[in-house]
Design a protein around this motif. Sequence first.
Motif, PDB file in Angstrom:
ATOM      1  N   ALA A  88      48.678  42.436  41.901  1.00  0.00           N
ATOM      2  CA  ALA A  88      48.590  43.524  40.938  1.00  0.00           C
ATOM      3  C   ALA A  88      49.740  44.509  41.153  1.00  0.00           C
ATOM      4  O   ALA A  88      50.274  44.620  42.264  1.00  0.00           O
ATOM      5  CB  ALA A  88      47.257  44.252  41.088  1.00  0.00           C
ATOM      6  N   TYR A 174      43.632  47.142  43.244  1.00  0.00           N
ATOM      7  CA  TYR A 174      42.360  47.253  42.522  1.00  0.00           C
ATOM      8  C   TYR A 174      42.279  48.584  41.769  1.00  0.00           C
ATOM      9  O   TYR A 174      41.892  48.624  40.590  1.00  0.00           O
ATOM     10  CB  TYR A 174      41.203  47.133  43.514  1.00  0.00           C
ATOM     11  CG  TYR A 174      39.831  47.198  42.869  1.00  0.00           C
ATOM     12  CD1 TYR A 174      39.235  46.046  42.367  1.00  0.00           C
ATOM     13  CD2 TYR A 174      39.147  48.403  42.769  1.00  0.00           C
ATOM     14  CE1 TYR A 174      37.980  46.097  41.774  1.00  0.00           C
ATOM     15  CE2 TYR A 174      37.894  48.463  42.176  1.00  0.00           C
ATOM     16  CZ  TYR A 174      37.316  47.311  41.681  1.00  0.00           C
ATOM     17  OH  TYR A 174      36.080  47.363  41.090  1.00  0.00           O
ATOM     18  N   GLU A 177      44.610  48.584  38.668  1.00  0.00           N
ATOM     19  CA  GLU A 177      44.099  47.776  37.569  1.00  0.00           C
ATOM     20  C   GLU A 177      42.956  48.479  36.854  1.00  0.00           C
ATOM     21  O   GLU A 177      42.872  48.467  35.620  1.00  0.00           O
ATOM     22  CB  GLU A 177      43.623  46.419  38.089  1.00  0.00           C
ATOM     23  CG  GLU A 177      44.753  45.464  38.449  1.00  0.00           C
ATOM     24  CD  GLU A 177      44.217  44.117  38.885  1.00  0.00           C
ATOM     25  OE1 GLU A 177      43.116  44.083  39.466  1.00  0.00           O
ATOM     26  OE2 GLU A 177      44.892  43.104  38.644  1.00  0.00           O
ATOM     27  N   ARG A 178      42.048  49.107  37.608  1.00  0.00           N
ATOM     28  CA  ARG A 178      40.893  49.777  36.980  1.00  0.00           C
ATOM     29  C   ARG A 178      41.329  51.024  36.216  1.00  0.00           C
ATOM     30  O   ARG A 178      40.775  51.338  35.170  1.00  0.00           O
ATOM     31  CB  ARG A 178      39.843  50.130  38.043  1.00  0.00           C
ATOM     32  CG  ARG A 178      39.197  48.928  38.740  1.00  0.00           C
ATOM     33  CD  ARG A 178      38.925  47.807  37.756  1.00  0.00           C
ATOM     34  NE  ARG A 178      38.333  46.618  38.346  1.00  0.00           N
ATOM     35  CZ  ARG A 178      39.005  45.560  38.752  1.00  0.00           C
ATOM     36  NH1 ARG A 178      40.330  45.552  38.707  1.00  0.00           N
ATOM     37  NH2 ARG A 178      38.388  44.495  39.190  1.00  0.00           N
ATOM     38  N   ARG A 180      44.191  51.418  34.683  1.00  0.00           N
ATOM     39  CA  ARG A 180      44.811  50.950  33.449  1.00  0.00           C
ATOM     40  C   ARG A 180      43.772  50.473  32.445  1.00  0.00           C
ATOM     41  O   ARG A 180      44.000  50.521  31.232  1.00  0.00           O
ATOM     42  CB  ARG A 180      45.807  49.819  33.740  1.00  0.00           C
ATOM     43  CG  ARG A 180      47.066  50.275  34.422  1.00  0.00           C
ATOM     44  CD  ARG A 180      48.004  49.107  34.681  1.00  0.00           C
ATOM     45  NE  ARG A 180      48.470  48.502  33.450  1.00  0.00           N
ATOM     46  CZ  ARG A 180      49.556  48.898  32.787  1.00  0.00           C
ATOM     47  NH1 ARG A 180      50.270  49.914  33.239  1.00  0.00           N
ATOM     48  NH2 ARG A 180      49.919  48.283  31.683  1.00  0.00           N
TER      49      ARG A 180
END
Length: 547
Positions: A88, A174, A177-178, A180
């Motif tokens: 990521a 993590y 990503e969350r 976004r």
Amino acid sequence: MLGATGATLASPFVVREFIDGVTTGTLDVAGSARLVVLFGVLGVARYALSAGEAGVAESVAWRSTNRLREDVLQHAMDLPLERHHDAAPGEWVERVDGDIGLLSNLFSRFVITIVGEALIVVGVVTALFAVDWRVGLLFLVCLLVGLAGLRWVAGWGRDAYRDSRGAVARFMGYVEERLRGTEDLQALGAVGHAMDGLKARHRGVLRTDLRAALVGSSLVWASASLFTALVTALALGLAGLRFGQGAMTIGTVYLVFAFTQQLQEPLIRLSHQLQDYQRAMAGLSRTREILDMPVEPRTGTAVLPAGPRDVTLDRVTFGYTPGHPVLTDLSLELPAGRTLGVVGRTGAGKSTVAKLLAGLVRPDAGAVRIGGVDTAQVSVTDLRAAVAVVTQDVFLLDATVRDNITLMDPDVSDGRLTAALEALGLTDWVGRLPSGLDTRVSEHVMSAGEAQLLALTRVLIHDPSLVVLDEASARLDPETERRLDAALRPALAGRTAVVIAHRLATLDSVDLVAVIDDGRLVEIGPRDRLSADRGSRFATMLQQGGS
């Protein structure tokens, strides 16, 4: 460093002279004052010189790590595109910034500290040998045994720190990503699930950090402290015995005690350096992993011809993972100056065609030719200058409109910029902005349509001969799509273009249409002919409403 070390070693001798002078009655008031002043001067000099050394080291740390960050980021951006799918973005950020941050002490103070503390230790051992060879020998033997033990204990922490860095990087990935996906998570009511995942990764970071702290920090510090206490007890015992024999003065006994205490600070600092070294080695090994990744080939001697160029895909096969091809034996030809529309179901391989044309990925078999030249033989710089790609996810800088269009290129003149805006009909829009071209924008304050128009302006600024539009209008409403289509016509005039679309209305003005299904070319021909042929795949898709 040398000055601070000298001041550190000289101070106990001044105190010894003072103690012996007072106990023997040979020190007058003037002599006492001189020794007090000298002790104060040595103390001030020691801390002033240490502060100067710390300032220089901090400057070196930032300059060296920032240069390494530039090197690593440049290398990461030169990696093949599929490498960035392995982790990521947040994990990449942690590796470029966090892991390299661990190297700051290694680059700046590690050697200085090791040398400085070694000088203090050598000075203490030499001084004790001069005072009494028995105390000096005892001290030296204990020191060698202690350093060997510390090195043995410190070796346990390296793997623990590496595991810790990996857990932190995964945690950062993590979180990124969350963040976004906040809009989708809120809309789906999945925020609680995201927080549960966050807690699980918190626990992973906690476990690895606790192990690293226990093995790599606490154990080393405890070993250094225990060793210092044992050496102090042995040295004081021997010094006390020599004092009882009349071979030492009380001031010399103090001198032995002071030097054993001075040993504690270097050992503690050395243990801290060993801990930092372990962290640095963990960060360095992860940084080396990035630098050891083979970058995308950037060399090439072939030259693309000037003007609009024809495009050929010659039996191209490509897959992102071995054994799972996305495109299989795909061949098509697009004459120079013509526009090709590419359609197909989701996952058919349309976007992969765009990546192949731009050189973002290389075919596993076959060849991609532009102007009759194999793109594998063209330098990446020349290829990217000749091919412009506009996707549905336009990247916008948190900067001015001018910088977003020129991408910080100072060589783009205002004349070129104005001409591109006029060609796309954006002059009035820019004029309505508060500060015109100097208005700061970002992806958070611009609509999808405005962002796409800015992306098209970038295309005109750099005047590419091949334009690839990959689902550029997928997220636009019909009115904005019509505006974009009107802007596309002058942007694509005289250029070879490939338009990848899901909505077939986007292809009303293309010359040719290619239908891709399951990674294979199943149909290609003039748009008007295919749409009129009721037996064609394209006509069937039109009848089904473009699905």
